[in-house]
Scaffold this active site. Structure first.
Site, PDB file in Angstrom:
ATOM      1  N   GLU A 151       0.628  -1.054   0.124  1.00 59.11           N
ATOM      2  CA  GLU A 151      -0.431   0.083  -0.363  1.00 59.11           C
ATOM      3  C   GLU A 151       0.860   0.565  -0.168  1.00 59.11           C
ATOM      4  OE1 GLU A 151      -2.622   1.994  -0.188  1.00 59.11           O
ATOM      5  OE2 GLU A 151      -3.284   0.331  -0.026  1.00 59.11           O
ATOM      6  N   LYS A 204       7.555  -1.601  -1.589  1.00 58.87           N
ATOM      7  CA  LYS A 204       7.744  -0.735  -0.523  1.00 58.87           C
ATOM      8  C   LYS A 204       8.558  -0.055  -0.031  1.00 58.87           C
ATOM      9  CE  LYS A 204       4.372   0.913   2.251  1.00 58.87           C
ATOM     10  NZ  LYS A 204       3.222   1.494   2.910  1.00 58.87           N
ATOM     11  N   CYS A 260       4.617   5.661   9.510  1.00 65.40           N
ATOM     12  CA  CYS A 260       5.481   4.747   8.196  1.00 65.40           C
ATOM     13  C   CYS A 260       7.370   4.898   7.733  1.00 65.40           C
ATOM     14  CB  CYS A 260       5.358   4.553   7.113  1.00 65.40           C
ATOM     15  SG  CYS A 260       3.562   3.835   6.864  1.00 65.40           S
TER      16      CYS A 260
HETATM   17  C1  UDX Z   1       3.838   8.352   4.097  1.00 68.79           C
HETATM   18  C2  UDX Z   1       4.058   7.345   2.301  1.00 68.79           C
HETATM   19  O1  UDX Z   1       3.828   9.174   1.541  1.00 68.79           O
HETATM   20  C3  UDX Z   1       3.491   6.560   1.371  1.00 68.79           C
HETATM   21  O2  UDX Z   1       3.419   6.363   0.459  1.00 68.79           O
HETATM   22  C4  UDX Z   1       3.662   5.108   2.694  1.00 68.79           C
HETATM   23  O3  UDX Z   1       2.533   4.817   2.687  1.00 68.79           O
HETATM   24  C5  UDX Z   1       3.253   5.606   4.379  1.00 68.79           C
HETATM   25  O4  UDX Z   1       4.389   6.682   4.444  1.00 68.79           O
HETATM   26  P1  UDX Z   1       2.984   9.831   5.368  1.00 68.79           P
HETATM   27  O5  UDX Z   1       3.483   8.591   6.567  1.00 68.79           O
HETATM   28  O6  UDX Z   1       1.085   9.550   5.119  1.00 68.79           O
HETATM   29  O7  UDX Z   1       2.869   8.337   3.855  1.00 68.79           O
HETATM   30  O8  UDX Z   1       3.041  11.023   4.800  1.00 68.79           O
HETATM   31  P2  UDX Z   1       3.943  11.765   4.046  1.00 68.79           P
HETATM   32  O9  UDX Z   1       2.903  12.799   3.236  1.00 68.79           O
HETATM   33  O10 UDX Z   1       4.591  10.747   2.443  1.00 68.79           O
HETATM   34  O11 UDX Z   1       4.910  12.418   4.618  1.00 68.79           O
HETATM   35  C6  UDX Z   1       5.552  11.903   5.781  1.00 68.79           C
HETATM   36  C7  UDX Z   1       7.071  12.976   6.414  1.00 68.79           C
HETATM   37  O12 UDX Z   1       7.537  13.995   5.894  1.00 68.79           O
HETATM   38  C8  UDX Z   1       5.360  13.780   7.293  1.00 68.79           C
HETATM   39  O13 UDX Z   1       6.032  14.408   8.820  1.00 68.79           O
HETATM   40  C9  UDX Z   1       5.625  15.337   7.005  1.00 68.79           C
HETATM   41  O14 UDX Z   1       5.614  16.154   7.310  1.00 68.79           O
HETATM   42  C10 UDX Z   1       7.038  14.869   5.957  1.00 68.79           C
HETATM   43  N1  UDX Z   1       8.001  15.753   5.079  1.00 68.79           N
HETATM   44  C11 UDX Z   1       6.837  15.214   3.537  1.00 68.79           C
HETATM   45  C12 UDX Z   1       8.725  16.510   5.298  1.00 68.79           C
HETATM   46  O15 UDX Z   1       8.918  16.974   5.803  1.00 68.79           O
HETATM   47  N2  UDX Z   1       9.152  17.072   3.874  1.00 68.79           N
HETATM   48  C13 UDX Z   1       8.299  16.751   2.452  1.00 68.79           C
HETATM   49  O16 UDX Z   1       9.047  17.164   1.572  1.00 68.79           O
HETATM   50  C14 UDX Z   1       7.614  15.825   2.621  1.00 68.79           C
END
Ligand code: UDX
Length: 435
Positions: A151, A204, A260
């Site tokens: 996923e 993944k 994640c």
């Molecule tokens: C992530 C993956 O994107 C997704 O594909 C996987 O299935 C689960 O893990 P998620 O944890 O929901 O998803 O959030 P995501 O939007 O990826 O952000 C993760 C973290 O990275 C957040 O704390 C966000 O603030 C941080 N982030 C993201 C940054 O600090 N900078 C960025 O440019 C992008």
């Protein structure tokens, strides 16, 4: 098709409602009776845009049902998605207890062919383990296959990500498993990548770790920018226009959090080390991410001098916008550090305050973002909720005792802050405003 989902957490529930939306008949199972009671009433146990609507819609169409018994999942669906949690053990290894339990229950109740699909993020080689466990515990001679279908949903956009994915990865080792998974995804308009089970599992982990690496690279660049006088947003803009690099996930900040990235990066390093592959590159991602928040705290300390007894406003508690999830949220670590230093905290988050109150009942929970700033010696922004970007900084300045703002997500309007003579300290760029 009739499909079952074991584990109705973020991944399981999104899988359930989205496949129901695509026309499948779904049975979602969970052992948490309180959660089940809410789900049966059409109430999501977590905040996810669009979730309650789909939940209620498909409880009404009858395509979505819930049960507390894993045995029911084995009987109901021709394919069974395993979506149970795999929490991190202290050394970064994933705890596979729930996966193994699901495998045992599937085996003990297997009466006819079933396709068992791992959808939780699991370490590579889990498919093999699953296969062996089911074969060990199975009672009759019913056949089964094990597949991996990772996923890639992001919290906050989980439904959109699942209904319109960039790609669907299916890891299979039989033609029958491939045919079934293709049938399950027949209504999806995206490339379907067919691989071995092991490769799907690695896709993944590699994807999440690579995204975490991209963020970490931007955070490291931010340090270099602060030291050299460059601006990290200008640098990543210039880099990101190169299609080979891309602009996504290059936003510097106070580090990534969530359920994640931190867990998956540690798990990948752990697996590599178990397989005797040097993992220093991957370990460095996690270490650099942790020190990013430490640097932010030190920036606050150096700017504010004495933290003891100072009142600090915090905007944003969730690990990112559009979720109430606090897992590995940088804001929570910052709160711990500031509390330890004796600061008094006035916090705000559009949806994550009830969850935060359970961990920190002693903070001041503000009515709104401006109320959080009332009389505070400084404001720290930890999550870039769109409503914070849109707030009039003049009101923020008027509410604060001293107009000092630490923008941990580079989300506030620097030009406006400069006009108002607010002292704004972002990430990877020089401070602006009065000393
Ligand atoms: C992530 C993956 O994107 C997704 O594909 C996987 O299935 C689960 O893990 P998620 O944890 O929901 O998803 O959030 P995501 O939007 O990826 O952000 C993760 C973290 O990275 C957040 O704390 C966000 O603030 C941080 N982030 C993201 C940054 O600090 N900078 C960025 O440019 C992008």
């Amino acid at each position: 098709m009739k499909l079952s989902v074991i584990g109705s957490g973020h991944v399981g529930l999104v899988t359930g409602v989205c496949f129901a939306e695509k026309g499948h008949e779904m049975l979602c199972v969970d052992h948490d009776t309180e959660k089940l009671a809410r789900l049966k009433k059409g109430e999501s146990p977590f905040y996810e845009p669009g979730m309650n609507e789909l939940l209620q819609k498909h409880l009404a169409t009858g395509r979505l049902k819930f049960s507390g018994r894993t045995e029911d999942a084995v009987e109901f669906g021709q394919a069974i998605f395993i979506c149970v949690g795999t929490p991190s053990t202290p050394r970064g290894k994933a705890d596979m207890t729930y996966i193994e339990k699901a495998a045992q229950t599937i085996a003990e109740n297997l009466k006819e062919y079933r396709l068992v699909i791992e959808k939780s993020t699991v370490p590579i080689q889990t498919g093999e383990r699953l296969k062996r466990t089911i074969a060990r515990y199975v009672k009759g001679d019913a056949q089964f296959d094990v597949a991996s279908n990772p996923e890639f949903l992001r919290e906050g956009t989980a439904i959109e990500d699942t209904l319109k994915p960039d790609r669907v990865v299916i890891g299979v080792d039989s033609a029958k498993a491939e045919a079934l998974l293709r049938e399950i995804y027949a209504g999806f308009n995206c490339p379907i990548v067919v691989t071995s089970v092991g490769s799907a599992e690695l896709i993944k982990h590699a994807s999440n770790s690579f995204l975490a690496l991209k963020i970490t690279f931007a955070n490291w660049l931010a340090r270099l920018c602060e030291a050299s006088g460059a601006d990290v947003e200008q640098v990543v803009h210039g880099m990101g226009l190169d299609h080979r690099i891309g602009r996504h996930f290059l936003n510097a900040g106070i580090g990534y959090g969530g359920s994640c990235f931190p867990k998956d990066v540690d798990a990948l390093a752990h697996i590599a080390e178990e397989l005797r592959v040097d993992a220093s590159l991957i370990r460095l991602i996690s270490d650099t991410n942790k020190s990013q928040l430490q640097r932010f705290y030190e920036k606050m300390e150096s700017e504010l001098w004495v933290l003891n007894d100072k009142t600090i406003a915090i905007w944003g508690l969730a690990f990112k916008p559009n979720t109430d999830d606090l897992r590995e949220a940088p804001a929570l670590r910052l709160i711990d550090m500031l509390k330890k230093a004796g600061a008094k905290l006035r916090v705000h988050d559009p949806v994550a305050m009830p969850n935060t109150r359970k961990v920190h009942p002693d903070l001041y929970y503000a009515r709104d973002a401006i109320d959080a700033c009332a009389g505070a010696d400084a404001l720290a922004v930890c999550t870039e909720w769109p409503q914070y970007r849109e707030l009039d900084l003049a009101k923020v300045k008027a509410s604060l005792r001293v107009p000092i703002v630490f923008d941990g997500r580079n989300c506030l309007d620097r030009k406006r802050a400069a006009e108002l003579n607010i002292r704004l300290l972002g990430i990877g760029k020089g401070p602006i405003g009065a000393q």
